[in-house]
Design a protein around this motif. Structure first.
Motif, PDB file in Angstrom:
ATOM      1  N   ARG A  81     -11.252 -25.434   1.213  1.00  0.00           N
ATOM      2  CA  ARG A  81     -10.858 -26.396   2.234  1.00  0.00           C
ATOM      3  C   ARG A  81      -9.348 -26.653   2.191  1.00  0.00           C
ATOM      4  O   ARG A  81      -8.682 -26.714   3.234  1.00  0.00           O
ATOM      5  CB  ARG A  81     -11.604 -27.721   2.032  1.00  0.00           C
ATOM      6  N   GLN A 135     -18.157 -13.941   6.487  1.00  0.00           N
ATOM      7  CA  GLN A 135     -18.042 -15.387   6.674  1.00  0.00           C
ATOM      8  C   GLN A 135     -16.622 -15.868   6.419  1.00  0.00           C
ATOM      9  O   GLN A 135     -16.089 -16.719   7.147  1.00  0.00           O
ATOM     10  CB  GLN A 135     -19.008 -16.108   5.739  1.00  0.00           C
ATOM     11  N   GLU A 208     -15.127 -29.087   8.292  1.00  0.00           N
ATOM     12  CA  GLU A 208     -16.425 -29.685   7.958  1.00  0.00           C
ATOM     13  C   GLU A 208     -17.558 -28.842   8.553  1.00  0.00           C
ATOM     14  O   GLU A 208     -18.574 -28.600   7.896  1.00  0.00           O
ATOM     15  CB  GLU A 208     -16.499 -31.113   8.497  1.00  0.00           C
ATOM     16  N   GLY A 209     -17.358 -28.382   9.782  1.00  0.00           N
ATOM     17  CA  GLY A 209     -18.373 -27.562  10.430  1.00  0.00           C
ATOM     18  C   GLY A 209     -18.591 -26.238   9.721  1.00  0.00           C
ATOM     19  O   GLY A 209     -19.734 -25.755   9.606  1.00  0.00           O
ATOM     20  N   GLY A 211     -18.168 -25.726   6.524  1.00  0.00           N
ATOM     21  CA  GLY A 211     -18.911 -26.028   5.305  1.00  0.00           C
ATOM     22  C   GLY A 211     -20.397 -26.206   5.569  1.00  0.00           C
ATOM     23  O   GLY A 211     -21.245 -25.709   4.819  1.00  0.00           O
ATOM     24  N   VAL A 212     -20.739 -26.908   6.655  1.00  0.00           N
ATOM     25  CA  VAL A 212     -22.146 -27.122   7.011  1.00  0.00           C
ATOM     26  C   VAL A 212     -22.804 -25.806   7.411  1.00  0.00           C
ATOM     27  O   VAL A 212     -23.919 -25.484   6.990  1.00  0.00           O
ATOM     28  CB  VAL A 212     -22.259 -28.156   8.143  1.00  0.00           C
ATOM     29  N   ARG A 213     -22.119 -25.053   8.241  1.00  0.00           N
ATOM     30  CA  ARG A 213     -22.671 -23.795   8.745  1.00  0.00           C
ATOM     31  C   ARG A 213     -23.029 -22.831   7.621  1.00  0.00           C
ATOM     32  O   ARG A 213     -24.079 -22.187   7.630  1.00  0.00           O
ATOM     33  CB  ARG A 213     -21.643 -23.144   9.677  1.00  0.00           C
ATOM     34  N   TYR A 214     -22.159 -22.742   6.626  1.00  0.00           N
ATOM     35  CA  TYR A 214     -22.367 -21.786   5.554  1.00  0.00           C
ATOM     36  C   TYR A 214     -22.917 -22.410   4.281  1.00  0.00           C
ATOM     37  O   TYR A 214     -23.035 -21.755   3.247  1.00  0.00           O
ATOM     38  CB  TYR A 214     -21.067 -21.035   5.248  1.00  0.00           C
ATOM     39  N   GLY A 215     -23.240 -23.702   4.340  1.00  0.00           N
ATOM     40  CA  GLY A 215     -23.830 -24.365   3.198  1.00  0.00           C
ATOM     41  C   GLY A 215     -22.935 -24.451   1.975  1.00  0.00           C
ATOM     42  O   GLY A 215     -23.400 -24.333   0.836  1.00  0.00           O
ATOM     43  N   GLY A 217     -19.852 -26.624  -0.140  1.00  0.00           N
ATOM     44  CA  GLY A 217     -19.245 -27.937  -0.307  1.00  0.00           C
ATOM     45  C   GLY A 217     -17.756 -27.915  -0.170  1.00  0.00           C
ATOM     46  O   GLY A 217     -17.134 -26.889  -0.129  1.00  0.00           O
TER      47      GLY A 217
END
Length: 217
Positions: A81, A135, A208-209, A211-215, A217
């Protein structure tokens, strides 16, 4: 009678002059003829180094990148990040340093391999954090394209100084034209002011998206 030796003309010198002239005339006013005039040479002399304006823009974008990364070191302790944040904040700052900087950068092909070192390092960091290579590439390029598009719009919102009428106010003009559309008119404050905050919010949303998309943190 003494003679003054001219600095030899090369690709780097032409690109440097073009970048200086860009801030004065913008991309539309940047011609090989104008650059040649700044260098005190005939326009055909530039064709020894660049076959056309597109080739020159590629070199200009490459020089912009060289300046952006000069003297900067990537932090191996960055999280994925932090790396995306730092890279794109730096890119935006670099593009804003030139009139029409994002337009010059957009679609350009680097003429050197300087970018590969930082790209390699960032992809290595992302894959070590759990991204697959596809990814990592998608995450990196999606945020990069957001930054490029954001700055393109940011630089295009206001007319350039030489085309701006006295007393011009974008928000007032927009509110007048959209008087019949109150929500759209009110949205102007969110669309066309406080670009720093809006860039950061958009960047945070994307990261943030991802991180969520690829699981991750």
């Amino acid at each position: 009678m003494g003679t003054e030796r001219r600095t030899p003309l090369d690709r780097r010198r032409v690109a440097d002059t073009a970048l200086k002239l860009l801030n004065e005339v913008g991309l539309d006013g940047l011609t090989l003829r104008a650059i040649a005039r700044e260098l005190d040479v005939k326009a055909p002399a530039l064709y020894w180094h660049f076959k056309d304006k597109r080739a020159l823009l590629d070199e200009m974008a490459t020089e912009m990148y060289r300046r952006m990364v000069a003297g900067t070191a990537l932090d191996p302790d960055d999280t994925w990040r932090e790396r995306l944040l730092k890279a794109n904040r730096g890119l935006r700052a670099a593009l804003l340093g030139y009139r029409d900087g994002a337009k010059v950068f957009s679609g350009s092909r680097f003429t050197g391999v300087e970018h590969a070192e930082q790209l390699e390092d960032s992809l290595r960091l992302l894959t070590a954090a759990g991204f697959s290579l596809p990814q990592a590439v998608r995450a990196f390029t999606t945020v990069y394209l957001y930054t490029l598009g954001f700055v393109t719009e940011e630089q295009g919102v206001q007319p350039p100084p030489d085309e701006r009428s006295e007393g011009f106010d974008l928000m007032e003009e927009r509110a007048r034209r959209l008087a019949g559309y109150p929500l759209a008119a009110a949205a102007g404050a969110e669309l066309f002011t406080d670009h720093d905050r809006h860039f950061e919010e958009g960047l945070a949303l994307l990261i943030e998206g991802i991180g969520v998309r690829y699981g991750l943190g």
